[in-house]
Design an enzyme around this catalytic site. Structure first.
Site, short mmCIF file in Angstrom:
data_model
loop_
_atom_site.label_atom_id
_atom_site.label_comp_id
_atom_site.label_asym_id
_atom_site.label_seq_id
_atom_site.Cartn_x
_atom_site.Cartn_y
_atom_site.Cartn_z
CB CYS B 33 16.57 -9.40 -33.37
SG CYS B 33 17.53 -10.89 -33.41
CG ASP B 35 14.02 -4.90 -36.40
OD1 ASP B 35 13.11 -4.07 -36.51
OD2 ASP B 35 15.12 -4.66 -35.88
CB CYS B 58 12.23 0.19 -34.41
SG CYS B 58 13.58 0.00 -35.58
CB CYS B 102 19.51 -3.92 -35.14
SG CYS B 102 18.90 -2.29 -34.74
#
Lengths: 391, 126
Positions: B33, B35, B58, B102
């Site tokens: 995903c 992360d 991120c 997320c």
């Protein structure tokens, strides 16, 4: 090294060429007439529009009646696919495209699926290239449309469009190519390519935003997607964007005239950039094809780090670039292009796209090359994936 | 897109690293995903004496990891358990909407680390 401002996202958009801007300016408030009117100021606009159409047709090897001015790449792709599909519905409902198309094509295909069309999304090899033989095998007696992009926007891979054009010849199947990324880098003669439709967008070749071209070959089935006045021979209603069209045409002429020198400039910088990064950072992949790629495209994946984090670090140092990571899109998925090329998902998250252009210099390239090792090292130092791999 | 505070935590993250003899380790997210966070805690008298993190992700993922370590360091385990992902985002002056679901997992990471610590303690007692 001193901080610089470096724009390396020319696949996203380009600055308007000064000559393009200069050409447009009179058509805003001096020669502002509606080309459909009959008086003097309108005749000036009409003349500009006719001249632009003739110049564009000349560049594409088309007839002036085959040129439709649009609002850009997304409109061109939408009109090409929907216009052809709905006009050919009595003949069949099968469309062939590739899994690495721009969303303007892919999402239009998803839309058409809701209306009873069936779409084959061709896979690509590890370089992102569509296999023409595989395309030929996908054709059925229901196939009405093939849409394959000329060059990919993320990894710059160039597709064998002329070869596909040849194999479709005489088959009564409409062939569209999204040439948005190719303009200014590849020749755009529609006869050599063997296409029925070709989409262009001005802001990718140093023209203004909000204007584009759809080439539509004579006798191609087409249902207009925008109703209203009879502009563009009833194929695209709406008062023409005269300043935009004039600016775009100037930009296109320049792009075609300077194609070879621009390609030389970009290729030289690209090779310097790739060599520099591969030589100074470990665990990095150069995505796409070595030679069958746009001269200005560099796409790299850095293992154990995430793309947006790289972009933020570059931005802090004045560098504008782009990534295929999920975090830079609205979805949770990383780039569908990198995934289709078989790149593992966690590595696709660490991708960085640098697209070169006219304003870039060797100093810009050296600056980016000097920044990346430190940025990647810093991010890896805090990455649990790097720690795992080290164990 | 990000607030100044987020960018501050992203560029100068607090408490980055690992704790070799951690009392609890929490892992949340998934590299698929985009992360992955790992939180290490050292516990003394039911307080988080030390905390470190490692994050692949991120800007929001890194900033929330850094922020949560500041928020719970020195706190009791109970207080740390009450810190939510939402509270971390608020402490950072908010996150872009698409980042809320997320990349905003850091508090979960702390909770996982505490859970890990508690299960180890329970194991020792038995």
């Amino acid at each position: 090294m001193e901080k610089r401002t470096v724009y390396m996202d020319h696949a996203a958009t380009t600055p308007v060429h000064p000559k393009s801007l200069e050409a447009m300016l009179p058509y805003f408030s001096e020669k502002y007439g509606n080309p459909s009117s009959i008086y003097g100021v309108a005749r000036e606009s009409r003349k500009a529009l006719d001249d632009a159409r003739e110049a564009v047709a000349g560049i594409l090897g088309a007839k002036t009646t085959e040129i439709i001015f649009t609002s850009g790449g997304s409109e061109g792709d939408n009109a090409a696919l929907k216009g052809t599909a709905f006009a050919s519905k009595s003949k069949g409902n099968h469309i062939i495209t590739s899994s690495i198309e721009h969303h303007a094509v892919l999402h239009t295909c998803h839309f058409l699926e809701k209306f009873g069309f069936e779409v084959t999304y061709l896979p690509v090899d590890n370089y992102g290239i569509v296999d023409p033989d595989e395309l030929a095998r996908a054709i059925t007696d229901k196939t009405i449309l093939v849409s394959i992009m000329m060059a990919n926007n993320e990894v710059g891979t160039v597709q064998p469009i002329a070869e596909i054009g040849k194999l479709l010849k005489g088959k009564n199947i409409t062939f569209h190519t999204d040439a948005v990324q190719a303009a200014g880098a590849l020749p755009l003669d529609v006869n050599d390519l063997g296409v029925n439709l070709l989409t262009l967008s001005a802001h990718k070749f140093y023209g203004p935003k909000g204007v584009g071209i759809l080439y539509l070959k004579r006798a191609t089935p087409f249902l207009a997607q925008q109703q209203g006045g009879g502009q563009e021979r009833n194929r695209r209603a709406g008062t023409e964007n005269v300043p935009g069209i004039v600016g775009m045409t100037t930009a296109l002429k320049l792009a075609v005239e300077n194609l070879e020198s621009n390609n030389r400039h970009n290729t030289q910088l690209r090779e310097r950039l790739v060599k520099g990064v591969l030589g100074s950072v470990s665990k990095v992949r150069y995505n796409g094809h070595q030679t069958k790629r746009l001269p200005n495209n560099v796409n790299l994946s850095f293992e154990y780090v995430e793309g947006e984090s790289i972009l933020l670090n570059l931005d802090m140092m004045g560098v504008a670039a782009s990534s295929g990571s999920a975090c830079t899109s609205a979805s949770l998925e990383p780039s569908h292009v990198l995934m289709a090329m078989g790149i593992p998902v966690e590595i696709a998250h660490g991708s960085l796209r640098l697209t070169l252009g006219a304003s870039n210099t060797e100093e810009d390239v050296d600056y980016v090359v000097s920044l990346l090792p430190g940025i990647v090292e810093r991010l890896r130092a805090m990455s649990p994936l790097a720690a795992q791999a080290a164990q | 897109m990000y607030s100044e505070l987020v960018m501050d935590h992203f560029s100068n993250p607090r408490n980055v690293g690992t704790i070799a003899d951690a009392d609890g380790v929490g892992t949340v997210g998934n590299p698929v995903c985009g992360d992955l966070m790992k939180i290490f805690i050292k516990v003394k008298d039911e307080h988080i004496e030390d905390i470190k993190f490692q994050t692949f992700g991120c800007g929001a993922a890194i900033a929330t990891s850094s922020m949560v370590t500041e928020m719970v360091k020195g706190k009791t385990l109970e207080e740390a358990e009450a810190v939510s992902n939402k509270a971390v985002a608020e402490a950072l002056g908010g996150l872009p909407p698409q980042k809320m679901h997320c990349s905003n997992l850091a508090a979960d990471g702390v909770h996982e680390a505490i859970k890990d610590y508690r299960s180890k303690v329970a194991g020792k007692v038995e």
